[in-house]
Design an enzyme around this catalytic site. Structure first.
Site, PDB file in Angstrom:
ATOM      1  N   ASP A 179      12.644 -12.795 -62.013  1.00  0.00           N
ATOM      2  CA  ASP A 179      14.045 -12.395 -61.977  1.00  0.00           C
ATOM      3  C   ASP A 179      14.886 -13.507 -61.352  1.00  0.00           C
ATOM      4  OD1 ASP A 179      16.459 -11.093 -61.851  1.00  0.00           O
ATOM      5  OD2 ASP A 179      15.792  -9.467 -60.539  1.00  0.00           O
ATOM      6  N   ASP A 214      21.621 -14.330 -66.289  1.00  0.00           N
ATOM      7  CA  ASP A 214      20.713 -13.428 -65.583  1.00  0.00           C
ATOM      8  C   ASP A 214      19.551 -13.058 -66.491  1.00  0.00           C
ATOM      9  OD1 ASP A 214      19.776 -11.656 -63.567  1.00  0.00           O
ATOM     10  OD2 ASP A 214      20.769  -9.981 -64.547  1.00  0.00           O
TER      11      ASP A 214
END
Length: 475
Positions: free
Chosen positions: A151, A353
């Site tokens: 992430d 992201d």
């Protein structure tokens, strides 16, 4: 003789005119081909084929195979791809986006630090989300292979640990037991690393018998609480790191089912890229696979990076957060640049992201994209919206579909053309939607999500302060 000459002239003129007309027609056809993708409709949907491994991950040093959490290639699904509930995926995606926007809006204000409980941390941090990609990392001595979601919007790497003092969610692999590792040790609560937890997790560290405790809670109420520790991490046989900080979670709940934890690739000093900076210089790249039956790669360092990568500076919009900021300067649909004022992007800013599924755009930018896309798709019947996706088509009866190409322009001259899989989000043949959504507020940051990143090589050069893109990154 004069008659023959006149006839010859007429024939020449006719030939020239016909030639021009043919050329114009050919040019139009060529332009359509350049400005659009024609794909098999079936390619948008999961197949039951066997796993196809990325050659990049197999051949490149410091490279790991990337699989979708629910994909055929994932260690978590035993070779049987599990189709996600798309509506639930989008619901969780919206929760993550709201959390990101909240985090960005708070960065300019002073946060009130609450006293840290060892039971549950303060409600802060990003939503875990659902469109997640997984890598396998070895932890401990002897090494214990664990599947971690990576992430770019998180910093602290953590995994579930025995004993589960309160609760542990179900994971595929055996839960890591630190007592079985000769290289594990807890971090003192007086250490500088413990003091760094505030920036890495949004919550200050606390003490238990002089050992540092961390706590991180995500916007969807998922959480992990445990000891901040140091341990050996093994990426490949030649890439082994002693004494990296990570969270050893003894109380964990939420949407992580199947995976062992999370690999934090953000910008904080406790993130994995920062801790391995002397080896990789805060550089990593990845390619997200185009379907459940393919793998991509997550590669640390500069090895194998394409020469065709185009870079854009990391913007200041995300300074003080985990996120990598971008400056979007334009969008092109079907070869035509959209008439979007520059302030539409510059005012709220943007970021990339890996954990957000659907890209979010400022309302005016999304309206322009939607309008241009629908005009180019006029031959396909429209159908009802699904969740956050409001531009959908019924492709029943079509074997192929021709869609306009979409490209993003970033500061510094980088132009990124999306792959065909980065434009549409398929629910079923009768409901295939444009894979973008608009923000509800002009002041909310745009987000370049992971559907749009599929098949691209995305390069994060933390030391150089830039992010890069190249096509065909998974091959």
């Amino acid at each position: 003789m004069s008659f023959n000459r006149n006839l010859l002239n007429i024939i020449i003129v006719l030939c020239v005119c016909l030639s021009w007309d043919c050329n114009e027609g050919a040019q139009e056809r060529e332009k359509r081909e350049i400005d659009s993708h024609t794909i098999q409709l079936s390619s948008l949907f999961p197949s039951s084929s066997s796993c196809v491994l990325s050659s990049r991950a197999s051949k490149t040093k410091s490279s790991l195979h990337v699989t979708h959490r629910h994909g055929t290639c994932s260690r978590l699904t035993s070779g049987k791809a599990k189709s996600p509930d798309h509506v639930e995926v989008l619901r969780l995606d919206q929760a993550r986006v709201k959390s990101i926007h909240s985090k960005l809006s708070k960065k300019l204000t002073d946060r009130v630090r609450q006293s840290q409980s060892t039971d549950l941390p303060a409600k802060d941090g990003s939503t875990f989300g659902s469109g997640n990609y997984v890598v396998t990392v070895g932890i401990g001595t002897p090494k214990h292979d664990l599947s971690l979601i990576f992430d770019t919007g998180s910093d602290l790497t953590w995994t579930q640990c025995e004993p589960c003092v309160r609760s542990c969610y179900s994971q595929k692999e055996p839960i890591f037991n630190p007592s079985s590792s000769s290289s594990y040790y807890n971090v003192s609560c007086s250490s500088s690393a413990c003091g760094s937890l505030s920036s890495a997790t949004g919550n200050a560290g606390s003490c238990s018998a002089s050992n540092c405790l961390y706590g991180i809670q995500y916007g969807d109420q998922s959480f992990s609480v445990g000891f901040l520790a140091k341990e050996k991490f093994t990426l490949t046989s030649s890439d082994v790191f002693d004494g990296l900080y990570f969270g050893c979670g003894e109380n964990n709940q939420g949407l992580f089912t199947g995976v062992a934890g999370l690999l934090g690739l953000g910008r904080d000093k406790l993130s994995f890229p920062s801790q391995t900076a002397t080896t990789y210089n805060k550089m990593f790249s990845y390619c997200l696979p185009s379907s459940a039956s393919y793998t991509g790669h997550l590669t640390f360092g500069s090895a194998g990076i394409s020469r065709s990568v185009k870079y854009t500076p990391i913007s200041t919009i995300t300074d003080g957060t985990s996120f990598y900021g971008l400056d979007i300067v334009g969008i092109t649909v079907g070869g035509q640049k959209l008439a979007i004022p520059s302030t539409v992007f510059s005012t709220p800013g943007a970021l990339i992201d890996s954990g957000t599924v659907i890209s979010r755009l400022p309302p005016k930018a999304y309206a322009a994209l939607r309008s241009a896309f629908k005009a180019k798709m006029s031959k396909y019947p429209s159908t009802s919206a699904v969740s956050i996706l409001d531009t959908c088509f019924d492709l029943t009866g079509f074997k192929t579909v021709t869609i306009p190409k979409v490209a993003f322009s970033f500061s510094g001259g980088a132009v990124v053309e999306l792959g065909s899989k980065g434009i549409l989000y398929p629910f079923k043949v009768s409901q295939v939607c444009l894979a973008f959504a608009g923000n509800s507020d002009d002041n909310n940051a745009a987000i370049f999500g992971n559907v749009q990143q599929q098949t691209l090589e995305v390069v994060y050069d933390g030391a150089g302060g830039r992010v890069g893109f190249a096509p065909n990154g998974c091959s």
